[in-house]
Design an enzyme around this catalytic site. Structure first.
Site, short mmCIF file in Angstrom:
data_model
loop_
_atom_site.label_atom_id
_atom_site.label_comp_id
_atom_site.label_asym_id
_atom_site.label_seq_id
_atom_site.Cartn_x
_atom_site.Cartn_y
_atom_site.Cartn_z
N THR A 230 0.84 -1.20 0.00
CA THR A 230 0.00 0.00 0.00
C THR A 230 0.87 1.25 0.00
OG1 THR A 230 -1.65 -1.21 1.25
CG2 THR A 230 -1.87 1.17 1.23
N THR B 46 -1.74 -10.64 -1.29
CA THR B 46 -0.82 -11.51 -0.56
C THR B 46 -0.84 -12.91 -1.16
OG1 THR B 46 -2.65 -11.88 0.95
CG2 THR B 46 -0.99 -10.31 1.66
N ARG C 123 5.95 -3.59 9.20
CA ARG C 123 4.79 -3.34 10.06
C ARG C 123 5.04 -3.88 11.46
NH1 ARG C 123 0.07 -5.25 7.40
NH2 ARG C 123 -0.35 -3.15 6.65
N1 ATP Z 1 10.05 0.36 2.73
C1 ATP Z 1 9.53 0.85 3.86
N2 ATP Z 1 10.20 1.78 4.55
C2 ATP Z 1 9.69 2.25 5.70
N3 ATP Z 1 8.52 1.86 6.24
C3 ATP Z 1 7.80 0.95 5.58
C4 ATP Z 1 8.27 0.40 4.35
N4 ATP Z 1 7.36 -0.48 3.92
C5 ATP Z 1 6.38 -0.50 4.83
N5 ATP Z 1 6.64 0.35 5.83
C6 ATP Z 1 5.79 0.56 7.02
O1 ATP Z 1 5.07 -0.62 7.26
C7 ATP Z 1 3.68 -0.37 7.36
C8 ATP Z 1 2.94 -1.40 6.56
O2 ATP Z 1 3.11 -1.19 5.18
P1 ATP Z 1 1.91 -1.37 4.12
O3 ATP Z 1 0.61 -1.00 4.73
O4 ATP Z 1 2.30 -0.67 2.88
O5 ATP Z 1 1.97 -2.95 3.91
P2 ATP Z 1 1.14 -3.83 2.90
O6 ATP Z 1 2.13 -4.64 2.13
O7 ATP Z 1 0.20 -3.00 2.12
O8 ATP Z 1 0.36 -4.79 3.89
P3 ATP Z 1 -1.06 -5.54 3.66
O9 ATP Z 1 -0.77 -6.74 2.81
O10 ATP Z 1 -1.46 -5.94 5.05
O11 ATP Z 1 -1.99 -4.57 3.04
C9 ATP Z 1 3.48 1.06 6.87
O12 ATP Z 1 2.71 1.77 7.77
C10 ATP Z 1 4.83 1.69 6.79
O13 ATP Z 1 5.00 2.62 7.82
MG MG Z 2 -1.90 -2.87 2.26
#
Ligand code: ATP
Ligand code: MG
Length: 367
Positions: A98, A191, A250
């Site tokens: 995201t 996922t 996360r």
């Molecule tokens: N590359 C990164 N650098 C710094 N912080 C990150 C990074 N990637 C993710 N995060 C942190 O991790 C948290 C989770 O990321 P995100 O919501 O984008 O995960 P996602 O892959 O979309 O998870 P889901 O599959 O549950 O939707 C974010 O709030 C962010 O602060």
């Molecule tokens: Mg997400």
């Protein structure tokens, strides 16, 4: 027969069932959820992620390959004054799908509409979104593997030809009309890339996987988040949290917040490695990021099934956990770090698992 080495820190399967000590109980009750789960647990968690989400590619730590490819795609699209190709991001929860999508929209200087597949129940949900898009806009669809058939079929021509085929009226007098759509970019996140139908997957110009993060990358993430939260932390303190975060930003952020709570209650100003260690032990997240259920699964396999091979259902019955939860929540990380193997005869605990949990008598060693 597996023999447990006596060690003050090790717990057998029976002991692992109950977190010991009053402090653990109260802290776990407070958080009320599994600390090392990578799932976004609630709206609350998602909201608390808003402030710490990186806003630009520069701030986005790690995923070097992905960033390289996306930078090229952005530069090329901007050079041609076109919209970005449709992009599918996949990988375990909490790795930054995201976050990356929101960054792409801001790097491209376009709007991003966010939705998730379960919210697109009726055909008009997706048509409403599509007709509201402007040239170049992005549409982010989370959990895209959960789209229903009708919605998915509406997306095919929209993605391919920027065309929406809608049926007007009912029965014999119904007509199909085509509406042309502005050139938009669909970003899908999932996922479970294996659950995506191939016609849908094939319509994405870019399909990219996110990887688990290295400890040094997670350390940088913890340091960055601590700065945003105005929390003092040493480099080695951040590293200790990073090591126990299952390769997942996360979880790293969540553990940092819990350690910060602990520091505050104990009236400690700066989180150093000792404090991080004590706090994470209190929260029962061990050196490898395993919690007591992970350890229960492994120690049950070792003590009751001689290390396996053992079927998933048998593990579930013996541990009292749901088999799907074991398969989807606990197992992926245990597989990733090589503590568990999946064979055609069932699950097997590896030598690494025996070592980590302090058991002697690993069967594989005998042959
Ligand atoms: N590359 C990164 N650098 C710094 N912080 C990150 C990074 N990637 C993710 N995060 C942190 O991790 C948290 C989770 O990321 P995100 O919501 O984008 O995960 P996602 O892959 O979309 O998870 P889901 O599959 O549950 O939707 C974010 O709030 C962010 O602060
Ligand atoms: Mg997400």
């Amino acid at each position: 027969m597996a023999i447990k080495r006596s060690s003050p820190n090790s717990k057998s399967a029976a002991q692992a069932k109950k977190p010991e000590g009053k402090k653990v109980d109260s802290f776990q009750a407070e958080s009320g959820k599994r600390l090392v789960s990578a799932n976004a647990e609630s709206k609350e968690t998602e909201r608390s992620e808003v402030g710490i989400r990186p806003q630009s590619l520069e701030e986005y730590i790690g995923q070097k390959e992905l960033k390289k490819i996306l930078k090229i795609a952005i530069a090329a699209a901007q050079g041609r004054k076109e919209s970005l190709d449709h992009l599918l991001l996949y990988g375990p929860p909490g790795l930054g799908k995201t976050t990356m999508s929101l960054i792409l929209a801001s790097e491209m200087g376009v709007n991003c509409k966010i939705t998730s597949a379960p919210a697109l129940e009726r055909p008009r949900d997706i048509t409403g979104l599509l007709v509201g898009l402007k040239e170049g806009d992005m549409l982010f669809v989370d959990e895209i593997h959960r789209l229903n058939r009708m919605t998915e079929e509406l997306l095919y021509p929209a993605m391919e030809d920027y065309r929406l085929d809608v049926t007007i009226g009912k029965g014999q007098s119904s007509k199909t009309r085509s509406i042309s759509l502005p050139k938009f970019t669909l970003i899908g996140a999932t996922t479970k890339v294996g659950s995506l139908s191939s016609p849908l997957r094939d319509r994405f110009g870019l399909v990219q996987r996110l990887r688990f993060y290295e400890t040094d990358e997670l350390t940088t993430i913890v340091l960055r988040t601590a700065k945003i939260l105005n929390t003092k932390i040493t480099e080695t303190g951040a590293q200790e949290i990073a090591c126990r975060s299952r390769g997942t930003p996360r979880i790293a952020n969540r553990l940092l917040k819990r350690v910060r709570d602990y520091a505050q209650v104990e009236k400690v100003d700066t989180i150093d490695v000792e404090l991080a260690n004590i706090a994470l032990d209190v929260f029962d997240v061990d050196k490898k990021g395993l919690d007591w259920t992970d350890r229960l699964v492994l120690s049950t396999m070792i003590e009751q099934f001689n290390g396996g091979p053992v079927g998933l259902e048998a593990i579930a019955a013996a541990t009292g956990e749901d088999s799907r939860t074991i398969e989807e929540v606990y197992e992926p990380y245990l597989l990733q770090i090589g503590y568990l193997n999946r064979t055609h005869r069932g699950r097997v605990a590896t030598a690494l698992a025996y070592e980590h949990l302090d058991y002697e008598g690993y069967q594989g060693k005998l042959f």
